[in-house]
Design a protein around this motif. Structure first.
Motif, PDB file in Angstrom:
ATOM      1  N   ASN A   1       0.685  -1.111  -0.572  1.00  0.00           N
ATOM      2  CA  ASN A   1       0.028   0.144   0.013  1.00  0.00           C
ATOM      3  C   ASN A   1       0.849   1.309   0.193  1.00  0.00           C
ATOM      4  O   ASN A   1       0.321   2.773  -0.508  1.00  0.00           O
ATOM      5  N   LEU A   2       2.451   1.556   0.458  1.00  0.00           N
ATOM      6  CA  LEU A   2       2.628   2.266   0.341  1.00  0.00           C
ATOM      7  C   LEU A   2       3.618   2.314  -0.729  1.00  0.00           C
ATOM      8  O   LEU A   2       4.557   4.262  -1.126  1.00  0.00           O
TER       9      LEU A   2
ATOM     10  N   LYS B   1      -2.581  16.432  -0.955  1.00  0.00           N
ATOM     11  CA  LYS B   1      -3.669  15.004  -1.840  1.00  0.00           C
ATOM     12  C   LYS B   1      -2.575  13.810  -1.655  1.00  0.00           C
ATOM     13  O   LYS B   1      -3.426  12.704  -0.861  1.00  0.00           O
ATOM     14  N   GLN B   2      -1.676  14.080  -1.317  1.00  0.00           N
ATOM     15  CA  GLN B   2      -0.312  12.639  -1.043  1.00  0.00           C
ATOM     16  C   GLN B   2      -0.764  12.484   0.723  1.00  0.00           C
ATOM     17  O   GLN B   2      -1.322  11.323   1.259  1.00  0.00           O
ATOM     18  N   ALA B   3      -0.844  13.595   1.292  1.00  0.00           N
ATOM     19  CA  ALA B   3      -0.803  13.632   3.244  1.00  0.00           C
ATOM     20  C   ALA B   3      -1.948  13.071   3.336  1.00  0.00           C
ATOM     21  O   ALA B   3      -2.883  12.115   3.882  1.00  0.00           O
TER      22      ALA B   3
ATOM     23  N   GLY C   1      10.603  10.207  11.407  1.00  0.00           N
ATOM     24  CA  GLY C   1      10.089  11.232  11.041  1.00  0.00           C
ATOM     25  C   GLY C   1      10.290  11.966  10.508  1.00  0.00           C
ATOM     26  O   GLY C   1       9.332  12.259   9.674  1.00  0.00           O
ATOM     27  N   GLU C   2      11.632  11.602   9.897  1.00  0.00           N
ATOM     28  CA  GLU C   2      12.304  12.501   7.915  1.00  0.00           C
ATOM     29  C   GLU C   2      11.518  11.636   6.212  1.00  0.00           C
ATOM     30  O   GLU C   2      11.297  12.164   6.297  1.00  0.00           O
TER      31      GLU C   2
ATOM     32  N   LEU D   1       7.509  10.888   2.246  1.00  0.00           N
ATOM     33  CA  LEU D   1       6.496   9.832   2.080  1.00  0.00           C
ATOM     34  C   LEU D   1       5.375  10.927   1.292  1.00  0.00           C
ATOM     35  O   LEU D   1       4.791  10.908   0.931  1.00  0.00           O
ATOM     36  N   GLU D   2       4.969  11.935   2.267  1.00  0.00           N
ATOM     37  CA  GLU D   2       3.974  12.999   1.430  1.00  0.00           C
ATOM     38  C   GLU D   2       4.508  13.546  -0.204  1.00  0.00           C
ATOM     39  O   GLU D   2       3.570  14.295  -0.012  1.00  0.00           O
TER      40      GLU D   2
END
Length: 537
Positions: free
Chosen positions: A26-27, A257-259, A346-347, A352-353
């Motif tokens: 899914n990622l 959108k990605q978030a 965290g980075e 990934l967004e």
């Protein structure tokens, strides 16, 4: 000696990062390529085609200027010179300008990056790979970087500040140097560290130049290239992307959108984009730019610009436009021939967004590599754990879970009522068979009685566990004390300790051991026993 355990099992990494490392399907839409050594072949080809090779000359000129007053190692100088060639690429990590490097993972990030460059050169000998430390010199969160911890004490730089931390004057750090003189002691390793602190912070005018010196002293011999991207000529390479953000809000539209897609998958969102993801940085301020009606305003100031005026400023003074956390990755990938970014959980979560933003801006998205994470412990601590029959992995449990596990393991009584619960279930099975021959109300009464009796067994088991904890308190306390030492404030050691605390006992061998043990492609948490690490623990 080293042991590894999966990131997920440590309890300190998010589902997002654990799923990414495990390559959950899914990622996959949120990144370009997973960071395997073989996948770098296609990444090299793609970056070769998309990177503006004209930027190389400007990049090298900036680096040579920034290294002008430093003693530059042959390896670092070679990497800088090689950046002029189209066959040379970078692998990059970034970090804040923490006082005296801040937490331990500063070292792990850089060691991971240098080791990655080395492995890539072995795999792809026709190309060259320069490890880069990107200094976050434009950040303005002074409270996040103005201290480091040493033996449970906070050594803090108190100063009234505003604007980008890289511009901060190092004046006033003499008092802190005197404090360190007392705290560090008088061993040879302590004397080296005290001298390193003094030269870095008392002989360099700004926090950026002090940090560059410090990183170069620790890692220059390994070829690390330290870059301060707070530079007008580098910013000019990024101008068209700044304009896209100001006029078309590309970063906001794409990242939002990605978030939203990540949130729909059940993941926590690391950063939320703004309509404009830039700060205005000039004459000691670094404040957000916002658009109201047809004007561009700088928050908490009297500055206001029309569209034509702000576009004119971008052209004439590109250094005044400072990217925020959403735009900074794009800036990095525009000015560097970069293949991979090495960062913490965290980075990587906010990277990934960003993939759709990179696609919209026609910039190659880098491979995302989770930096190595390490728990360092001494040979003496290892022997204590052996005597207590406690594997190092158990210390990652919560204190409550660790105490319960130790109690169950060491108790002469079996603190487990599973057999009794199984017997109870067998008895109630007969009652359920009987209940099926009667009415629903009797069936419900049987179920309620079973639940009551199971709850009673759970209660008794907890009472017995509590009693045995009291009986085994001394032995449990020894394990819990080791856990408190290795996980200060119930947090990972690497997020709290400063390298100086270990370096004083271990010396430069600490860094060499890290180079020997840290494999950037080994996506597991490393528990590392340093066999010549002498400490009171």
């Amino acid at each position: 000696m080293a042991d590894c355990l999966p990131f997920r099992s440590t309890g300190y990494f998010s589902d997002l990062i654990s799923d990414y490392i495990e390559e959950k399907q899914n990622l996959k839409p949120f990144y370009n390529r997973f960071p395997s050594i073989d996948n770098f072949k296609d990444q090299i080809e793609e970056k070769s085609k998309s990177y503006n090779s004209d930027n190389r000359k400007g990049l090298v000129e900036v680096l040579k200027n920034q290294y002008g007053s430093l003693s530059t190692s042959d390896k670092t100088q070679q990497h800088i010179d090689l950046l002029l060639e189209d066959s040379t690429f970078t692998v990059t990590t970034g970090h804040q300008l923490n006082l005296f490097t801040g937490p331990l993972y500063f070292l792990y990030k850089i060691v991971s990056t240098i080791n990655l460059a080395k492995q890539l050169k072995e795999k792809y000998p026709d190309s060259n790979f320069a490890p880069v430390y990107w200094m976050a010199s434009e950040d303005h969160d002074f409270e996040e970087i103005n201290f480091f911890n040493f033996r449970q004490q906070k050594i803090e730089w108190k100063k009234e500040t505003e604007g980008a931390v890289g511009h901060l004057s190092t004046s006033g750090l003499e008092e802190l140097a005197s404090s360190i003189e007392k705290e560090f002691g008088k061993s040879d390793n302590a004397e080296y560290l005290k001298g390193l602190f003094k030269v870095a912070y008392l002989e360099h005018e700004t926090l950026a130049s002090a940090t560059q010196f410090l990183a170069n002293e620790l890692f220059g011999e390994y070829g690390l290239v330290v870059l301060n991207a707070d530079d007008a000529s580098l910013k000019s390479m990024f101008s068209k992307h700044v304009i896209n953000d100001l006029l078309y809000h590309t970063a906001f539209r794409q990242t939002e959108k990605q978030a939203d897609k990540l949130a729909d998958l059940g993941y926590n969102i690391q950063v939320n984009p703004r309509e404009i993801n830039l700060f205005y940085m000039h004459e000691g301020i670094r404040e957000r730019i916002v658009k109201q009606d047809d004007k561009y305003l700088v928050i908490d100031s009297d500055l206001s610009f029309s569209e034509n005026e702000i576009l004119d400023l971008v052209e004439k003074y590109p250094e005044r436009f400072s990217p925020n956390v959403v735009m900074r990755p794009l800036y990095q990938e525009v000015i560097l021939p970069n293949l991979a970014y090495i960062g913490g959980g965290g980075e990587l979560a906010y990277w990934l967004e960003l993939k759709s933003l990179f696609e919209a801006e026609n910039v190659t998205f880098p491979m995302l590599m989770l930096r190595n994470s390490v728990l360092i412990y001494s040979e003496k601590t290892s022997k204590k754990l052996d005597r207590l029959d406690t594997p190092i992995q158990d210390l990652f449990l919560t204190p409550q879970a660790l105490e319960a596990k130790q109690t169950r393991k060491n108790s002469s009584i079996d603190i487990n009522f599973q057999n009794q619960k199984k017997t109870l279930e067998d008895q109630f099975k007969e009652l359920y068979e009987l209940a099926e021959k009667t009415d629903k109300s009797f069936y419900g009464a049987v179920a309620a009685q079973e639940k009551k009796q199971k709850n009673g067994l759970d209660h008794l088991e907890k009472r017995l566990l509590k009693a045995q904890k009291r009986k085994l308190k001394d032995e449990n306390d020894r394990v819990l004390e080791l856990q408190r030492m290795l996980f200060p404030n119930e947090s990972l050691q690497e997020r709290t300790l400063n390298f100086s605390e270990i370096y004083i006992d271990h010396g430069s061998q600490l860094i060499q051991d890290l180079f020997d043990e840290l494999d950037p492609f080994q996506f597991e948490f490393l528990c590392l026993e340093l066999t010549i690490y002498n400490t009171k623990s």
